[in-house]
Design a protein around this motif. Sequence first.
Motif, PDB file in Angstrom:
ATOM      1  N   ASP A  32       0.840  -1.194   0.000  1.00 38.79           N
ATOM      2  CA  ASP A  32       0.000   0.000   0.000  1.00 38.79           C
ATOM      3  C   ASP A  32       0.873   1.243   0.000  1.00 38.79           C
ATOM      4  N   GLY A  33       0.241   2.402   0.099  1.00 38.00           N
ATOM      5  CA  GLY A  33       1.000   3.643   0.032  1.00 38.00           C
ATOM      6  C   GLY A  33       2.011   3.814   1.145  1.00 38.00           C
ATOM      7  N   ALA A  34       1.795   3.129   2.277  1.00 37.18           N
ATOM      8  CA  ALA A  34       2.735   3.215   3.399  1.00 37.18           C
ATOM      9  C   ALA A  34       3.821   2.155   3.332  1.00 37.18           C
ATOM     10  N   GLY A  35       3.791   1.332   2.304  1.00 39.51           N
ATOM     11  CA  GLY A  35       4.812   0.305   2.163  1.00 39.51           C
ATOM     12  C   GLY A  35       4.467  -1.011   2.815  1.00 39.51           C
ATOM     13  N   ARG A  36       3.268  -1.099   3.427  1.00 39.17           N
ATOM     14  CA  ARG A  36       2.867  -2.354   4.072  1.00 39.17           C
ATOM     15  C   ARG A  36       2.516  -3.397   3.026  1.00 39.17           C
ATOM     16  N   VAL A  37       2.890  -4.677   3.267  1.00 39.83           N
ATOM     17  CA  VAL A  37       2.545  -5.770   2.366  1.00 39.83           C
ATOM     18  C   VAL A  37       1.038  -6.022   2.467  1.00 39.83           C
ATOM     19  N   VAL A  38       0.376  -6.017   1.297  1.00 37.75           N
ATOM     20  CA  VAL A  38      -1.080  -6.192   1.285  1.00 37.75           C
ATOM     21  C   VAL A  38      -1.528  -7.274   0.301  1.00 37.75           C
ATOM     22  N   GLY A  39      -0.593  -8.132  -0.119  1.00 38.48           N
ATOM     23  CA  GLY A  39      -0.973  -9.204  -1.018  1.00 38.48           C
ATOM     24  C   GLY A  39       0.167  -9.606  -1.927  1.00 38.48           C
ATOM     25  N   VAL A  40      -0.158 -10.362  -2.979  1.00 33.36           N
ATOM     26  CA  VAL A  40       0.869 -10.835  -3.908  1.00 33.36           C
ATOM     27  C   VAL A  40       0.406 -10.636  -5.346  1.00 33.36           C
ATOM     28  N   ARG A  41       1.381 -10.470  -6.220  1.00 30.43           N
ATOM     29  CA  ARG A  41       1.137 -10.522  -7.655  1.00 30.43           C
ATOM     30  C   ARG A  41       1.359 -11.964  -8.110  1.00 30.43           C
ATOM     31  N   THR A  42       0.652 -12.363  -9.145  1.00 30.37           N
ATOM     32  CA  THR A  42       0.834 -13.703  -9.685  1.00 30.37           C
ATOM     33  C   THR A  42       1.068 -13.622 -11.183  1.00 30.37           C
TER      34      THR A  42
END
Length: 404
Positions: A139-149
Amino acid sequence: MPDQPTAVDAVVVGAGPAGSAAALELARAGRRVVLLERGPFPGAKNVYGGVVYGRVLDEVLPQWWEEVPVQRWVTRRATMLMTPTQALTVDFRATAWGSPPYNGMTTYRAEFDSWLAGKAVEAGARLITSTVATGLLRDGAGRVVGVRTDRPGGDIAAHVVVACDGVNSFLAKEAGLLPRTSPGHTTLGVKETLALPREVIDERFGLTGRQGLDLEMLGCTMGIPGGGFLYTSLDTVSVGVVVSLTGLAQAKRRPEELVAELKAHPAIAPYLRGAELKEYSAHLIPEGGYRAIPKLAIDGMLVAGDAAAMCLVAGLWLEGVNFAIGAVLADHKRLRNAADVMVSDRMLRQYPGFACDIAEQLFTVINPHPKPHLSRELLRAARRNKVRWHALARDGWQALRAFS
């Protein structure tokens, strides 16, 4: 990427033992879980016949032994010290290990991984196969919010990403959790799976029914730090070596040469006579121990299994799958110094020959000459194998402290 609603509670990457166990527990807790697997089915990329210690499943899947895809229950464990012409074996059997709740089992990972992932699916996890997680979403704060596949439009948003994608985890590296792989903390396991009729395996290894053997060997890797192994399945035998990457490079030897040498050893060759090669595989193993375990979590993500270097390498205990299923860090912490002694150069290169020479001299009958004096033979064996008494005493003391 702008903030967006979370699609699932957790996405678990890798449907090996660590990933499937994580997905199972999350699903049971009522969480929305996606379990990603790059192969066409869980375990598809594993060509492994080895030992799994299943008691870690007691609280997760009570009575697991009634349905697990077992090959054999390990009722015989042996350690063999070897030189090119000698072998000294400590061989232990326990009938109790052949009945519930059992101690260890040999199993094929393709079958075991599929079974455990199936339990996660039964609990409510969604399994998506033939899909590679190519990177992290933030997200905008750099937190991990998922994955790309690698699927078109296949990004998966989640509250938490659980990276169980192996020893060389790209997701953990991208997140800064896993430093660059250190050859000094990594070994190479090389294995051949050899087919033999079940009745031949039973006869040669002294087994009946579902009884199985787990044999570990020292002194069989041409002077390269490491060891060998042999496990029995129903109608196959798995034999191979685990060696230091740096030692292998310095020796300029091919790993298949080490396996061929082991198979030809006079103590091993009779077991394998007439066997047919079915598989050959190699796998990197994180063996740095407790001090090499990386940072395990950041905001929105954690790592487990081989990605978290959860293998326990402590001489008497060489375990991985069970610590992937349940990360019992208390064992790693308590035994953090054991590897310094049990996988040291002296233990792997000098002491096997020392022990074998002593045994050979004590059991050699030279009548009419008198029996040898033990002290004299100890001195001869020490000189022949360049064993220094102060080093032997120090290693003994360190081993006692490490396992206390």
